[in-house]
Write an enzyme that holds these catalytic residues in place. Structure first.
Site, mmCIF file in Angstrom:
data_model
loop_
_atom_site.group_PDB
_atom_site.id
_atom_site.type_symbol
_atom_site.label_atom_id
_atom_site.label_comp_id
_atom_site.label_asym_id
_atom_site.label_seq_id
_atom_site.Cartn_x
_atom_site.Cartn_y
_atom_site.Cartn_z
ATOM 1 N N HIS A 1 -4.084 4.182 5.902
ATOM 2 C CA HIS A 1 -3.974 2.775 6.267
ATOM 3 C C HIS A 1 -4.549 2.521 7.668
ATOM 4 O O HIS A 1 -3.796 2.496 8.644
ATOM 5 C CB HIS A 1 -2.506 2.330 6.250
ATOM 6 C CG HIS A 1 -1.908 2.287 4.889
ATOM 7 N ND1 HIS A 1 -1.910 1.153 4.123
ATOM 8 C CD2 HIS A 1 -1.295 3.244 4.159
ATOM 9 C CE1 HIS A 1 -1.309 1.401 2.970
ATOM 10 N NE2 HIS A 1 -0.943 2.667 2.967
ATOM 11 N N GLU B 1 -5.420 -0.191 8.856
ATOM 12 C CA GLU B 1 -4.985 -1.518 9.309
ATOM 13 C C GLU B 1 -3.683 -1.450 10.109
ATOM 14 O O GLU B 1 -3.298 -2.420 10.753
ATOM 15 C CB GLU B 1 -4.820 -2.477 8.122
ATOM 16 C CG GLU B 1 -3.646 -2.212 7.214
ATOM 17 C CD GLU B 1 -3.855 -1.130 6.170
ATOM 18 O OE1 GLU B 1 -2.998 -1.002 5.283
ATOM 19 O OE2 GLU B 1 -4.874 -0.396 6.228
ATOM 20 N N CYS C 1 -5.825 2.851 0.608
ATOM 21 C CA CYS C 1 -4.688 3.348 -0.154
ATOM 22 C C CYS C 1 -4.723 2.803 -1.589
ATOM 23 O O CYS C 1 -5.531 3.248 -2.379
ATOM 24 C CB CYS C 1 -3.380 3.056 0.567
ATOM 25 S SG CYS C 1 -2.000 4.056 -0.040
#
Length: 193
Positions: free
Chosen positions: A174, A176, A81
């Protein structure tokens, strides 16, 4: 943990989430806030967050040139991002005077998918992964233009949202967020190459 040490640029954003994902892959993750902390890293993650804030803090802390030098010397890096924006050579719709760290031959558009209320998530096919990943897009950029040598790994809304060039990997989503570490696994492959 054994193997490569991966720094996570710890200026703002999803630092803990990336450290957790790296740990699940058996990689040693460390926070990087100073140039000296970068010296012991074999790779670097540039997390999601707010790209203008991260650039300002990186400049104040003297991190811009050391990171640029390490990337130019071939250190693997993974930007998610805002991290994609930081790695991009060219940024559209940036704040006045906004620069980037650069290294990735792409043009990205900040907040391309819209404002915070336009954030979305869903399955995304990523080249090199057998099953779709659950992709979370939060005020995400997209890639407007790729240069030579840039491989598009995934697209959404007709635009690249995951790219790789040499030892640099970037996603506008994202990875993560959640427990799926497969996209981080693609980065781990760059560390081993």
């Amino acid at each position: 943990m054994t193997g490569p040490t991966v720094g996570v640029l710890a200026l703002q954003g999803d630092v803990r989430e990336h450290l957790d994902a790296l740990a699940l892959l058996g990689l040693r993750g460390v926070r990087v806030r100073r140039a000296a902390e970068l010296d012991d890293c074999d790779g670097l993650v540039l997390p999601g967050g707010e790209s203008t804030t991260m650039m300002k803090l990186a400049a104040i802390l003297g991190l811009l040139e050391p990171v640029r030098e390490r990337l130019a010397a071939g250190m693997p890096a993974f930007g998610t991002c805002a991290g994609m924006i930081l790695l991009a050579d060219r940024v559209l719709d940036g704040a006045a005077g906004q620069g980037s760290i650069g290294g990735l031959d792409v043009t990205v558009r900040r907040n391309a998918f819209g404002r915070q209320v336009d954030s979305f998530e869903g399955p995304l096919d990523v080249r090199g992964l057998a099953e779709p990943v659950h992709a979370v897009f939060i005020r995400a950029p997209w890639v407007e233009q790729v240069g030579r040598g840039v491989e598009v790994l995934a697209e959404a809304a007709g635009h690249p949202v995951a790219v790789r060039q040499g030892r640099l990997l970037a996603t506008s989503f994202h990875p993560e967020v959640g427990a799926d570490t497969r996209v981080h696994g693609l980065f781990a492959e760059l560390l081993r190459d």
